[in-house]
Design a protein around this motif. Sequence first.
Motif, short mmCIF file in Angstrom:
data_model
loop_
_atom_site.label_atom_id
_atom_site.label_comp_id
_atom_site.label_asym_id
_atom_site.label_seq_id
_atom_site.Cartn_x
_atom_site.Cartn_y
_atom_site.Cartn_z
N ASP A 185 19.28 42.88 42.26
CA ASP A 185 20.50 43.47 41.62
C ASP A 185 21.27 44.20 42.42
OD1 ASP A 185 20.07 42.60 38.86
OD2 ASP A 185 20.03 44.37 38.00
N SER A 241 25.73 42.50 38.30
CA SER A 241 24.50 42.29 38.41
C SER A 241 23.92 41.25 37.19
CB SER A 241 23.59 43.47 38.32
OG SER A 241 23.71 44.26 39.31
N ASN A 296 22.56 51.33 39.52
CA ASN A 296 22.97 49.86 39.20
C ASN A 296 24.25 49.57 38.98
OD1 ASN A 296 23.00 46.99 38.14
ND2 ASN A 296 20.65 47.30 38.21
N GLY A 299 25.68 47.21 37.27
CA GLY A 299 25.88 46.86 36.16
C GLY A 299 26.31 45.44 35.95
N ASN A 317 16.07 46.95 37.36
CA ASN A 317 17.05 45.88 37.47
C ASN A 317 17.50 45.46 35.84
OD1 ASN A 317 17.11 46.08 40.01
ND2 ASN A 317 16.17 43.99 40.55
N THR A 318 18.54 45.03 36.12
CA THR A 318 19.46 44.63 34.65
C THR A 318 18.61 43.62 33.72
OG1 THR A 318 21.51 44.91 35.89
CG2 THR A 318 21.72 44.07 33.75
N GLN A 319 18.30 42.61 34.16
CA GLN A 319 17.65 41.70 33.27
C GLN A 319 16.39 41.17 34.06
OE1 GLN A 319 20.33 38.96 31.34
NE2 GLN A 319 22.02 39.82 32.36
#
Length: 699
Positions: free
Chosen positions: A259, A282, A276, A278, A251-253
């Motif tokens: 996400d 997200s 993802n 992105g 997951n991005t962060q």
Amino acid sequence: MFRQALSLSIILFMSANTLAQSDIITDENFNNNAGIWFLEKDEKKEFSISGGHLRMNNFHGDGAYTSKEFQVDPRKDFFFESRIIKVSGPDLMYGIYFADTRLSKNNKWFYYLLSADNKLIFCENSNEKLEYTYYQTDSPVVTVNPAGNVFGIEKKGAVVNFYFNHEKIFTLSSTAFWGSFMGFAVYSKGIIDVDYVKIRQKFRINLSTSTLTHEKENLGTAINSAHEEVMPVISADGNTLYISVEGDPRNTQSAEKSDIWYSTRKADGSWNPRKNIGFPLSTVEHDFIINAPPDNNTLFINGEYKLEDGVWNKYEGMSVSNRTKHGWATPEKLEVQGYYNYAKEISFAFSPDRKVLVSSIERDISFGSNDLYVSFLQDDGSWSEPDNMGSVINSYGEEITPFIAADGKTMYFSTNGKPGYGGHDIFYSKRLDHSWKNWSEPVNLGHGVNTANWDAYYTVPAAGDFAYIVSNDKSHGKSDIYRIRLVDEVKPEPVVMVSGKVFNKATNAPLEATITYHDLSNGKEMGIARSNPADGSYTIVLPYSKVYGFLAEHEGFLSESNNLDLSTISTYQEVHQDLYLMPFEIGKTVAMNNIFFVRSKPDLLPESYPEIERLLKVLKDNPAIKIELAGHTDNVGNPELNRQLSEQRVITIKNYLVSKGVASSRIAGKGYGGTKPIADNNNEATRKLNRRVEFTIVK
């Protein structure tokens, strides 16, 4: 294992003649956790299921609770019975509780407990009034059974009777029980074992007459993983699937939050490995797609996006993002007039034409907790204040995860407020008029889709052939995405999916454009779409039974319209139709494909006026333009009469434009009869293309 026979109190509640399988909401013996009780272990408590018991071990001494949803209608008679065994704890107080989870009603909890000095207590509290309100304070000391004690609650009419070991102890009048959550509580250090739970209430599951006989199909490891996959949204063409994934380290962060991921379908029908979506969709918060309109170039997303100290944060609400040549644009907030909400969990749905918003929220006038509310798109781009969709759709429970099918009439949603198989079941209902508040009685989708567990999320492509759902049955870990083939009865009504590309007619280069479609019978706009900025591709979905006109628009270009007669269509179809835009240049000719005349006469049919009004707007917005109208017929009949007819039709259009304020000197015109065909005149399918009106920019 101890098995309790039907108690006298149950017999008082309903006779043997009326007791049937459809009266049993649950008969749980804790051989496993198929009922999905809330089990946990921390430094204060441990809840577990083994040996035919639900064990609650309170290490700390504070109140410890576990519960689950039951589809018990608090407005109707019901009976709840459970046998609880005190295992240890000299100062233990324990029993059962009911929770009213409606935040608009300040969250109430009702308790029926056995105290350490063997007195029975009924009390309640709420978010608004945290101190407990006690009832029946003069309750006598009761005789307890070391082998276990049976608690019973019977709602009968306007009164609620409380039983202990099958003896009625006391009665309360007009007790506002609420049945969405029921469970057990234990106070002070000690252990209890819950032996069984029985709940009875008369109910009838409103099932479709056709059974979903197909098995759920797991979409496989390209889509699913050991993590939590939920909230599927399938594109109208069935070729892109958006999901929300929680716990994936990619997951991005934040792996702890969810996400947005997506997968595209291969030519053989299998799925490409998910990706993802992105930034910027997200974020560090929970992210999911609410709706993917048919054009494949717009996404509605949960939350309001705000850039704060260089970080994109999200707040409650909704946003929209449009596809660009390089990805997805930063989401823009959608404004809903008079919006407020009490519920912790919210969900939304948009109609395919993007003109109607359905919200699952809790407000002061909700029947239960989350109800479904409808809002309509306003001229300024905002949405009207949410309006409750009524008691046919909404119930004493919560209605969540709505989805509006491509026909704009069929709505699927999940609820725990209508009889079903588990805590939440998925239902469908048909819209009966244009108010969006008049619906058919919701129908349970049956055991092919619904289970004894929590069932929600449901999405269907325009073809209506498969439903995409969430389940943890034989999953790769937690919840996975599945699909199931639908029988005709539970499918949405058939539509026609029109797809193609938008081109610059002069250069054949793809164009980003807005596609508008309307009902030719009255000129009413029926919906809008966008084309892909990179390749010009678009998709629109048209419900059957109407004749539609549609066209693409882009600043600095003239539009050629098209039409499609779906008045006799009754099955799903796919149509390919490229759209062309002509740049504003001298000598460029544009066909007016939605001009219609009475047969062999110069009289305009009503469905022609939206097309003429668009030409009128072009002339008024561009006062320096002069045009020449050209009328054409096929070659059937007398050539001179055809020429005269085509010229008379040109005069009719010119006269209308002049009557609306366009100077006569700006409009020239000529009839060519059948001398300039653009298609074969040997059969009607192509001959009708020669019967047309065009205009050319001459200055």
